[in-house]
Motif scaffolding. Sequence first.
Motif, PDB file in Angstrom:
ATOM      1  N   ARG A  24       0.840  -1.199   0.000  1.00 43.20           N
ATOM      2  CA  ARG A  24       0.000   0.000   0.000  1.00 43.20           C
ATOM      3  C   ARG A  24       0.878   1.252   0.000  1.00 43.20           C
ATOM      4  N   VAL A  25       0.295   2.364  -0.395  1.00 41.55           N
ATOM      5  CA  VAL A  25       0.996   3.649  -0.433  1.00 41.55           C
ATOM      6  C   VAL A  25       0.451   4.568   0.644  1.00 41.55           C
ATOM      7  N   ALA A  26       1.332   5.366   1.235  1.00 41.23           N
ATOM      8  CA  ALA A  26       0.958   6.470   2.113  1.00 41.23           C
ATOM      9  C   ALA A  26       1.606   7.740   1.580  1.00 41.23           C
ATOM     10  N   LEU A  27       0.834   8.834   1.533  1.00 40.51           N
ATOM     11  CA  LEU A  27       1.358  10.123   1.066  1.00 40.51           C
ATOM     12  C   LEU A  27       1.008  11.213   2.093  1.00 40.51           C
ATOM     13  N   PRO A  28       1.602  11.131   3.288  1.00 44.30           N
ATOM     14  CA  PRO A  28       1.244  12.080   4.356  1.00 44.30           C
ATOM     15  C   PRO A  28       1.928  13.430   4.182  1.00 44.30           C
ATOM     16  N   VAL A  29       1.271  14.452   4.697  1.00 49.04           N
ATOM     17  CA  VAL A  29       1.873  15.782   4.851  1.00 49.04           C
ATOM     18  C   VAL A  29       1.464  16.287   6.226  1.00 49.04           C
ATOM     19  N   ALA A  30       2.050  17.379   6.654  1.00 51.47           N
ATOM     20  CA  ALA A  30       1.750  17.924   7.985  1.00 51.47           C
ATOM     21  C   ALA A  30       0.248  18.133   8.144  1.00 51.47           C
ATOM     22  N   GLU A  53       7.316  12.473   3.110  1.00 55.90           N
ATOM     23  CA  GLU A  53       6.027  12.726   2.466  1.00 55.90           C
ATOM     24  C   GLU A  53       5.561  11.550   1.613  1.00 55.90           C
ATOM     25  N   GLU A  54       6.074  10.364   1.902  1.00 57.52           N
ATOM     26  CA  GLU A  54       5.607   9.156   1.226  1.00 57.52           C
ATOM     27  C   GLU A  54       6.188   7.932   1.927  1.00 57.52           C
ATOM     28  N   ALA A  55       5.516   6.805   1.743  1.00 51.93           N
ATOM     29  CA  ALA A  55       5.982   5.546   2.304  1.00 51.93           C
ATOM     30  C   ALA A  55       5.193   4.418   1.659  1.00 51.93           C
ATOM     31  N   VAL A  56       5.705   3.192   1.839  1.00 58.78           N
ATOM     32  CA  VAL A  56       5.015   1.982   1.394  1.00 58.78           C
ATOM     33  C   VAL A  56       4.785   1.102   2.613  1.00 58.78           C
ATOM     34  N   VAL A  57       3.561   0.611   2.761  1.00 56.33           N
ATOM     35  CA  VAL A  57       3.213  -0.273   3.867  1.00 56.33           C
ATOM     36  C   VAL A  57       3.004  -1.680   3.319  1.00 56.33           C
ATOM     37  N   VAL A  58       3.689  -2.660   3.921  1.00 53.83           N
ATOM     38  CA  VAL A  58       3.619  -4.047   3.462  1.00 53.83           C
ATOM     39  C   VAL A  58       2.408  -4.723   4.099  1.00 53.83           C
ATOM     40  N   CYS A  59       1.566  -5.334   3.273  1.00 53.00           N
ATOM     41  CA  CYS A  59       0.403  -6.077   3.765  1.00 53.00           C
ATOM     42  C   CYS A  59       0.803  -7.534   3.982  1.00 53.00           C
ATOM     43  N   GLY A  60       0.427  -8.083   5.119  1.00 49.13           N
ATOM     44  CA  GLY A  60       0.814  -9.449   5.429  1.00 49.13           C
ATOM     45  C   GLY A  60       2.206  -9.494   6.035  1.00 49.13           C
ATOM     46  N   GLY A  61       2.568 -10.650   6.585  1.00 51.82           N
ATOM     47  CA  GLY A  61       3.897 -10.791   7.175  1.00 51.82           C
ATOM     48  C   GLY A  61       3.994 -10.132   8.537  1.00 51.82           C
TER      49      GLY A  61
END
Length: 272
Positions: free
Chosen positions: A68-74, A94-102
């Motif tokens: 999954r993608v995250a695109l957070p800002v303040a 200002e961005e990250a990837v979240v792993v599903c499962g595991g």
Amino acid sequence: MLEEPRSGRLAAWGNALLSGRISPDGAMHHIVGDDALHRVSGLPGEEGRVGLTLALGRLRALGATGLRVALPVAGHPLGLSGPPEFNARALAAEEAVVVCGGPGLGLVPEVTAVGPAGDEHVEVLWECLPVREGPPADVPTLGEAERELAEAMREATAALARLDVAGAGPAARAALEAYQARMERGQQLLAPGYPPRAARVLELAQRVGALVAIAYGPEGADAEHGGAVSAAEMAARREVLRPVERTARRAQVAAYNAFVEERERRASDEVR
């Protein structure tokens, strides 16, 4: 918002790789893009930094089923679920990837330009950190995103006219021309396995984001702000465009995450 986020490329083509829809070489070609090198650090069971192909294979062995993608800002932790350390690192990037499962992991990019002036290249180090299981913050469904974007597109167009961005100068016109050229090249926005609606939503989100970026203009360049030459008028412009930009970011996340959402929906239907 004119450029595709690296987290989006990693999630989209990483999902295609994890599901067996594309070869490792094909996935790396799309993920790395114009960058010189992508590596991963902090991966469980691996010492030091490893290549992205090995890292994705290791994540699959650990039980990863999707990305999954995250695109957070303040003030807007879009796509995040914690813990605070991961959220802080993702917010800084200002961005990250979240792993599903595991075991519950996420990846945050650190982008570095290396090499002599005039011959620089970009290297990306994805740091692997623990994440908390839970629903991601403020991510709409594809249907919700599409409806919100249609309204945002009208608002962005009206804002451009109202703020006199049509005459904003050569930098704004160049940005619009560059955006139009990318669309005409028929860029493949998403990897195999994504529903067609996700590609449509992502393209519209990028179009809205492009208009927002053009409307903002280069920061600090008064000549490029069209009619908004005073500090008060620039503040008014930001106030008008901020919710439109937020909608475009939410839609991007919805599109990139549609692969996982679709897989989970099908699994739920099979159980019923």
